[in-house]
Design a protein around this motif. Sequence first.
Motif, PDB file in Angstrom:
ATOM      1  N   UNK A  86       0.796  -1.241   0.000  1.00 56.11           N
ATOM      2  CA  UNK A  86       0.000   0.000   0.000  1.00 56.11           C
ATOM      3  C   UNK A  86       0.825   1.287   0.000  1.00 56.11           C
ATOM      4  N   UNK A  87       2.143   1.178   0.093  1.00 57.85           N
ATOM      5  CA  UNK A  87       2.973   2.389   0.168  1.00 57.85           C
ATOM      6  C   UNK A  87       2.930   3.165  -1.150  1.00 57.85           C
ATOM      7  N   UNK A  88       3.207   4.453  -1.038  1.00 52.28           N
ATOM      8  CA  UNK A  88       3.362   5.298  -2.219  1.00 52.28           C
ATOM      9  C   UNK A  88       4.784   5.078  -2.738  1.00 52.28           C
ATOM     10  N   UNK A  89       4.902   4.821  -4.021  1.00 52.86           N
ATOM     11  CA  UNK A  89       6.230   4.561  -4.569  1.00 52.86           C
ATOM     12  C   UNK A  89       6.900   5.810  -5.134  1.00 52.86           C
ATOM     13  N   UNK A  90       6.130   6.884  -5.268  1.00 54.15           N
ATOM     14  CA  UNK A  90       6.712   8.166  -5.659  1.00 54.15           C
ATOM     15  C   UNK A  90       6.977   8.928  -4.363  1.00 54.15           C
ATOM     16  N   UNK A  91       8.242   9.187  -4.095  1.00 52.77           N
ATOM     17  CA  UNK A  91       8.628   9.796  -2.824  1.00 52.77           C
ATOM     18  C   UNK A  91       9.149  11.207  -3.049  1.00 52.77           C
ATOM     19  N   UNK A  92       8.536  12.176  -2.360  1.00 56.41           N
ATOM     20  CA  UNK A  92       9.043  13.549  -2.360  1.00 56.41           C
ATOM     21  C   UNK A  92      10.027  13.652  -1.206  1.00 56.41           C
ATOM     22  N   UNK A  93      11.298  13.736  -1.523  1.00 58.53           N
ATOM     23  CA  UNK A  93      12.324  13.783  -0.489  1.00 58.53           C
ATOM     24  C   UNK A  93      13.139  15.063  -0.619  1.00 58.53           C
ATOM     25  N   UNK A  94      13.869  15.375   0.434  1.00 63.06           N
ATOM     26  CA  UNK A  94      14.775  16.519   0.429  1.00 63.06           C
ATOM     27  C   UNK A  94      16.142  16.045   0.901  1.00 63.06           C
ATOM     28  N   UNK A  95      17.122  16.888   0.694  1.00 65.53           N
ATOM     29  CA  UNK A  95      18.497  16.593   1.119  1.00 65.53           C
ATOM     30  C   UNK A  95      18.801  17.365   2.403  1.00 65.53           C
ATOM     31  N   UNK A  96      19.731  16.874   3.218  1.00 65.23           N
ATOM     32  CA  UNK A  96      20.059  17.561   4.477  1.00 65.23           C
ATOM     33  C   UNK A  96      20.563  18.987   4.277  1.00 65.23           C
ATOM     34  N   UNK A  97      21.178  19.249   3.128  1.00 63.59           N
ATOM     35  CA  UNK A  97      21.754  20.576   2.875  1.00 63.59           C
ATOM     36  C   UNK A  97      20.785  21.518   2.163  1.00 63.59           C
ATOM     37  N   UNK A  98      19.570  21.061   1.848  1.00 65.00           N
ATOM     38  CA  UNK A  98      18.573  21.972   1.270  1.00 65.00           C
ATOM     39  C   UNK A  98      18.235  23.066   2.275  1.00 65.00           C
ATOM     40  N   UNK A 114       5.128  15.691   5.715  1.00 62.20           N
ATOM     41  CA  UNK A 114       6.492  15.346   6.125  1.00 62.20           C
ATOM     42  C   UNK A 114       7.294  14.942   4.888  1.00 62.20           C
ATOM     43  N   UNK A 115       8.555  15.346   4.876  1.00 57.42           N
ATOM     44  CA  UNK A 115       9.483  14.949   3.816  1.00 57.42           C
ATOM     45  C   UNK A 115      10.546  14.023   4.410  1.00 57.42           C
ATOM     46  N   UNK A 116      10.809  12.886   3.789  1.00 56.77           N
ATOM     47  CA  UNK A 116      11.999  12.122   4.179  1.00 56.77           C
ATOM     48  C   UNK A 116      13.228  12.925   3.767  1.00 56.77           C
ATOM     49  N   UNK A 117      14.277  12.837   4.557  1.00 59.74           N
ATOM     50  CA  UNK A 117      15.549  13.485   4.230  1.00 59.74           C
ATOM     51  C   UNK A 117      16.511  12.357   3.875  1.00 59.74           C
ATOM     52  N   UNK A 118      17.027  12.399   2.640  1.00 51.41           N
ATOM     53  CA  UNK A 118      17.895  11.315   2.171  1.00 51.41           C
ATOM     54  C   UNK A 118      19.248  11.866   1.730  1.00 51.41           C
ATOM     55  N   UNK A 119      20.247  10.990   1.810  1.00 52.13           N
ATOM     56  CA  UNK A 119      21.577  11.380   1.329  1.00 52.13           C
ATOM     57  C   UNK A 119      21.696  11.047  -0.155  1.00 52.13           C
TER      58      UNK A 119
END
Length: 150
Positions: A86-98, A114-119
């Motif tokens: 059931x998860x959404x496969x399109x992920x809106x993420x941001x970077x730690x340095x944004x 909420x945005x996941x923060x990814x490297x």
Amino acid sequence: HVMVTYWRLNMESLQVSDYMNHHPVKLTEDMTVAEAVERLLANNQTGGAVQNARGQVTGFLSEQDCLKMMIESSYYREQVCRVKDIMQTTVSAVKPWNSVLEVAQRLINERPRVFPVIDDDGALVGVINRAAVLKAIDKQLQSGYDKMAV
């Protein structure tokens, strides 16, 4: 005009890493939705990034996704539902340095909570939500008001 320019430059210098939650709920693709819901509720998070076995973010699971699945009671009763189902496969993420300002603009336009923060490798390093962005902006505004009062 000078104050607005000063405020904007300071806002752009505030990085996501300064305001993100460094210990987000970690969900896996094969986890049951029931377990994912328990983790989200226990941590007061409205959604969480879903990771594969290598720790890369492959999806996002929101409260809304969970609610939808849970009210479809025949599916819920008959089999164990997994996060990957059931998860959404399109992920809106941001970077730690944004910049926090950039995230604020995305929150207005994209309307996530909420945005996941990814490297750069796609690994989850944190999450940033609306409240954290509001806190950063409020702190910056208060600092600007204090400078104007001097």
